[in-house]
Enzyme design. Structure first.
Site, PDB file in Angstrom:
ATOM      1  N   ARG A  22      -6.229  -1.312   2.906  1.00 14.95           N
ATOM      2  CA  ARG A  22      -6.088  -2.676   3.412  1.00 14.95           C
ATOM      3  C   ARG A  22      -7.353  -3.155   4.126  1.00 14.95           C
ATOM      4  NH1 ARG A  22      -2.356  -5.120   8.226  1.00 14.95           N
ATOM      5  NH2 ARG A  22      -2.340  -7.273   7.495  1.00 14.95           N
TER       6      ARG A  22
ATOM      7  N   HIS B 118      -9.075  -6.635   3.310  1.00 12.63           N
ATOM      8  CA  HIS B 118      -9.260  -7.688   4.313  1.00 12.63           C
ATOM      9  C   HIS B 118     -10.734  -7.925   4.614  1.00 12.63           C
ATOM     10  CE1 HIS B 118      -5.086  -8.513   6.117  1.00 12.63           C
ATOM     11  NE2 HIS B 118      -4.954  -8.052   4.882  1.00 12.63           N
TER      12      HIS B 118
ATOM     13  N   ASN C  78      -4.425 -10.098  10.826  1.00 10.07           N
ATOM     14  CA  ASN C  78      -4.981  -8.809  11.239  1.00 10.07           C
ATOM     15  C   ASN C  78      -4.446  -8.293  12.571  1.00 10.07           C
ATOM     16  OD1 ASN C  78      -6.644  -8.782   8.970  1.00 10.07           O
ATOM     17  ND2 ASN C  78      -8.402  -9.650  10.047  1.00 10.07           N
TER      18      ASN C  78
ATOM     19  N   HIS D  98       1.870  -3.054  -3.319  1.00 15.67           N
ATOM     20  CA  HIS D  98       2.016  -2.183  -2.147  1.00 15.67           C
ATOM     21  C   HIS D  98       2.873  -0.994  -2.599  1.00 15.67           C
ATOM     22  CE1 HIS D  98       2.050  -6.032   0.432  1.00 15.67           C
ATOM     23  NE2 HIS D  98       0.994  -5.323   0.756  1.00 15.67           N
TER      24      HIS D  98
END
Length: 306
Positions: free
Chosen positions: A61, A65, A93, A181
């Site tokens: 992740r 990001h 975040n 995911h």
């Protein structure tokens, strides 16, 4: 965010981002300047994921990001300064992204091997690949040669990263503007609205989640994304969507009578196709606007500019 959530983003990466090529990245970028960098990163990632499988999703992740805000430049790792507010406190975040200590450990070891050579952005890219492999997923050849940014953007992180509540059209728009995911856990606050207020969710699945996620309070209680294979990277995510067992609103949007239904069905029945396309999508993402050549810098400490 779990790997299941990242698989959702992978699907959109694969479907809606065209081929992206950065001529200045190469697989052998550090072959002479830091020949042991890949094995060093892999050893630390394997150790971290072995200690906590959820860390694999967290490291993947971080790379995602990072790349979706200013490109793959390690801006997500920067702490706030007097000149800019970093991305760590952005809505998508805050109290969510993690794994910084693993990246810091890797960076420290790499700096002792090859001072000032390997970028934090490249460490993120390799750690993401190694995390997927450690969880039983596919491998791919990471292209290297990225450099690190000297700034970060809180506003861009808030605007460019897809949200848990996005509908399909919003997800497609977010990914189209740029050119996944299967394991992990999620906080109650990120899926509460879905399990109490939405109808396109398996009722027994919703009830089981409500036991650990009350309608009020306990926001940080964790629930596994995949009740079938929670610590394995596989295609169970797509099978779950077909059974209306997507944990997040934005998950189930991928199989809810829209344009991505057929792809979800295909990946749910063909694990190898999913693995191959996932690797290709990760290569695309790793090529999002990297800093190369003399732009940016090679940070000594990933959290601070030199």
């Amino acid at each position: 965010m779990s790997i299941h959530k990242l698989v959702q983003y992978f699907l959109l990466l694969f479907l809606f981002i065209g081929t992206i090529v950065s001529a200045q990245l190469s697989s052998d970028f550090y072959s002479t300047t830091c020949p042991n960098v890949l094995s060093t990163i892999k050893t630390q990632v394997d150790s971290a994921v072995n200690n906590e499988p959820r860390m694999g999703a967290s490291l993947l992740r971080l790379h995602f990001h990072d790349c979706f805000v200013q490109g793959c430049d390690a801006s997500v790792l920067l702490d706030d300064t007097s000149n800019f507010t970093g991305e760590k406190t952005a809505g998508p975040n805050a109290n969510s992204i993690r794994g910084f200590e693993v990246i810091d450990t890797i960076k420290s070891q790499v700096e002792s091997l090859c001072p000032g050579v390997v970028s934090c952005a490249d460490i993120l890219a390799v750690a993401a690949r190694d995390s997927v492999v450690a969880l039983g997923g596919p491998s791919w050849t990471v292209q290297l040669g990225r450099r690190d940014s000297t700034t970060a953007s809180l506003s861009s992180a808030n605007s460019d990263l897809p949200g848990f509540s996005f509908d399909l059209s919003q997800l497609i728009t977010a990914f189209s503007n740029k050119g996944a995911h299967t394991i992990g856990e999620a906080r109650c606050v990120t899926f509460r609205q879905r399990i109490y207020n939405e109808s396109n969710i398996d009722s027994s699945y919703a009830t089981s989640l409500q036991a650990n996620c009350p309608s009020v309070g306990d926001d940080s209680n964790l629930s596994p994304i995949d009740t079938t294979t929670p610590t394995t990277f596989d295609n169970a995510y797509f099978k779950n969507l077909q059974s209306q067992k997507g944990l997040f609103h934005s998950d189930q949007q991928l199989f809810n009578g829209g344009s991505t239904d057929s792809q979800v069905t295909s990946y749910g029945s063909d694990a190898q196709s999913f693995a191959t396309d996932f690797a290709n999508a990760m290569l695309k993402m790793g090529n999002l606007s990297p800093l190369t050549g003399t732009t940016g810098q090679i940070r000594t400490n990933c959290a601070k500019i030199n």
